[in-house]
Design a protein around this motif. Structure first.
Motif, PDB file in Angstrom:
ATOM      1  N   ILE A  23      -9.129  -1.563  -1.120  1.00  0.00           N
ATOM      2  CA  ILE A  23      -8.679  -1.567  -2.415  1.00  0.00           C
ATOM      3  C   ILE A  23      -8.654  -2.957  -2.828  1.00  0.00           C
ATOM      4  O   ILE A  23      -8.849  -3.333  -3.964  1.00  0.00           O
ATOM      5  N   ASP A  24      -7.920  -4.020  -1.905  1.00  0.00           N
ATOM      6  CA  ASP A  24      -8.079  -5.392  -2.331  1.00  0.00           C
ATOM      7  C   ASP A  24      -9.489  -5.846  -2.728  1.00  0.00           C
ATOM      8  O   ASP A  24      -9.793  -6.697  -3.556  1.00  0.00           O
ATOM      9  N   LEU A  47       0.246   4.870  -3.839  1.00  0.00           N
ATOM     10  CA  LEU A  47      -0.545   4.592  -2.642  1.00  0.00           C
ATOM     11  C   LEU A  47       0.069   4.119  -1.456  1.00  0.00           C
ATOM     12  O   LEU A  47       1.027   3.342  -1.460  1.00  0.00           O
ATOM     13  N   ASN A  48      -0.469   4.881  -0.480  1.00  0.00           N
ATOM     14  CA  ASN A  48       0.059   4.141   1.002  1.00  0.00           C
ATOM     15  C   ASN A  48      -0.882   3.307   1.744  1.00  0.00           C
ATOM     16  O   ASN A  48      -1.847   3.818   2.122  1.00  0.00           O
ATOM     17  N   LEU A  49      -0.992   2.056   1.144  1.00  0.00           N
ATOM     18  CA  LEU A  49      -2.332   1.147   1.202  1.00  0.00           C
ATOM     19  C   LEU A  49      -2.137   0.767   2.911  1.00  0.00           C
ATOM     20  O   LEU A  49      -3.159   0.162   3.424  1.00  0.00           O
ATOM     21  N   GLU A  50      -0.934   0.910   3.678  1.00  0.00           N
ATOM     22  CA  GLU A  50      -1.122   0.841   4.958  1.00  0.00           C
ATOM     23  C   GLU A  50      -1.679   1.871   5.930  1.00  0.00           C
ATOM     24  O   GLU A  50      -1.926   1.635   6.980  1.00  0.00           O
ATOM     25  N   GLN A  51      -1.831   2.844   5.408  1.00  0.00           N
ATOM     26  CA  GLN A  51      -2.481   4.140   5.979  1.00  0.00           C
ATOM     27  C   GLN A  51      -4.063   3.792   6.415  1.00  0.00           C
ATOM     28  O   GLN A  51      -4.541   3.091   5.623  1.00  0.00           O
ATOM     29  N   TYR A 109      -2.211   9.188   2.171  1.00  0.00           N
ATOM     30  CA  TYR A 109      -2.818   8.244   1.423  1.00  0.00           C
ATOM     31  C   TYR A 109      -2.338   8.084  -0.040  1.00  0.00           C
ATOM     32  O   TYR A 109      -2.040   6.978  -0.614  1.00  0.00           O
ATOM     33  N   VAL A 110      -1.681   9.265  -0.629  1.00  0.00           N
ATOM     34  CA  VAL A 110      -1.096   9.317  -1.907  1.00  0.00           C
ATOM     35  C   VAL A 110       0.259  10.143  -1.922  1.00  0.00           C
ATOM     36  O   VAL A 110       0.334  10.947  -1.299  1.00  0.00           O
ATOM     37  N   GLN A 111       1.171   9.534  -2.587  1.00  0.00           N
ATOM     38  CA  GLN A 111       2.292  10.335  -2.966  1.00  0.00           C
ATOM     39  C   GLN A 111       2.503  10.601  -4.429  1.00  0.00           C
ATOM     40  O   GLN A 111       1.857   9.818  -5.333  1.00  0.00           O
ATOM     41  N   ARG A 112       3.031  11.612  -4.630  1.00  0.00           N
ATOM     42  CA  ARG A 112       2.882  12.140  -6.056  1.00  0.00           C
ATOM     43  C   ARG A 112       4.551  12.113  -6.624  1.00  0.00           C
ATOM     44  O   ARG A 112       5.326  12.753  -5.772  1.00  0.00           O
ATOM     45  N   GLU A 113       4.776  11.647  -7.620  1.00  0.00           N
ATOM     46  CA  GLU A 113       6.072  11.990  -8.164  1.00  0.00           C
ATOM     47  C   GLU A 113       6.014  12.582  -9.662  1.00  0.00           C
ATOM     48  O   GLU A 113       5.173  11.872 -10.443  1.00  0.00           O
ATOM     49  N   GLU A 155     -13.681   2.629  11.756  1.00  0.00           N
ATOM     50  CA  GLU A 155     -12.654   1.811  10.961  1.00  0.00           C
ATOM     51  C   GLU A 155     -11.226   2.171  11.217  1.00  0.00           C
ATOM     52  O   GLU A 155     -10.370   1.880  10.414  1.00  0.00           O
ATOM     53  N   ALA A 156     -10.983   3.027  12.106  1.00  0.00           N
ATOM     54  CA  ALA A 156      -9.570   3.597  12.129  1.00  0.00           C
ATOM     55  C   ALA A 156      -8.335   2.518  12.402  1.00  0.00           C
ATOM     56  O   ALA A 156      -7.487   2.759  12.122  1.00  0.00           O
ATOM     57  N   GLY A 157      -8.759   1.502  12.947  1.00  0.00           N
ATOM     58  CA  GLY A 157      -7.672   0.446  13.154  1.00  0.00           C
ATOM     59  C   GLY A 157      -7.346  -0.429  11.722  1.00  0.00           C
ATOM     60  O   GLY A 157      -6.793  -1.231  11.825  1.00  0.00           O
ATOM     61  N   LEU A 158      -8.137  -0.296  10.805  1.00  0.00           N
ATOM     62  CA  LEU A 158      -7.989  -1.004   9.537  1.00  0.00           C
ATOM     63  C   LEU A 158      -7.184  -0.407   8.300  1.00  0.00           C
ATOM     64  O   LEU A 158      -7.626   0.778   8.305  1.00  0.00           O
ATOM     65  N   PRO A 159      -6.343  -0.957   7.818  1.00  0.00           N
ATOM     66  CA  PRO A 159      -5.725  -0.266   6.798  1.00  0.00           C
ATOM     67  C   PRO A 159      -6.494  -0.123   5.437  1.00  0.00           C
ATOM     68  O   PRO A 159      -7.328  -1.005   5.012  1.00  0.00           O
TER      69      PRO A 159
END
Length: 105
Positions: A92-93, A72-76, A58-62, A83-87
């Protein structure tokens, strides 16, 4: 009536994981200390949650200088089967469309 019956309930609709995601979406350069203060949990708890979110994709760090920048990987998709079929973007929206710090009145 017991003392427990007089205490207000402390449960909430959103988990700490969801609240951390919202705070990162608001400001990807927030320090973990700042996230902890905003949502009312310890910095260590936020570290564990960010690690969970990172490991689940869900999160990437740099690392930029001395700070982390999060993306954030909002498409995860959500993890729970119903709810597994929902991003996660949907949550967040919804939450980003409202200022959760100010009660509507």
């Amino acid at each position: 009536m017991s003392a427990a019956d007089n205490r207000p309930s402390t449960w909430t609709f959103l988990t700490h994981h969801a609240r951390v995601l919202v705070e990162i979406s608001r400001d990807p350069e927030l320090r973990l200390r700042d996230i902890a203060e905003r949502i009312g949990i310890t910095e260590r708890a936020v570290q564990n949650i960010v690690s969970d979110l990172y490991e689940a994709g869900y999160v990437q760090r740099e690392r930029i200088g001395r700070r982390n920048h999060y993306r954030l990987n909002l498409e995860q998709h959500f993890r729970y089967p119903t709810e597994a079929g929902l991003p996660v973007r949907l949550l967040i929206d919804i939450l980003m469309d409202h200022d959760l710090s100010e009660p509507e009145g």
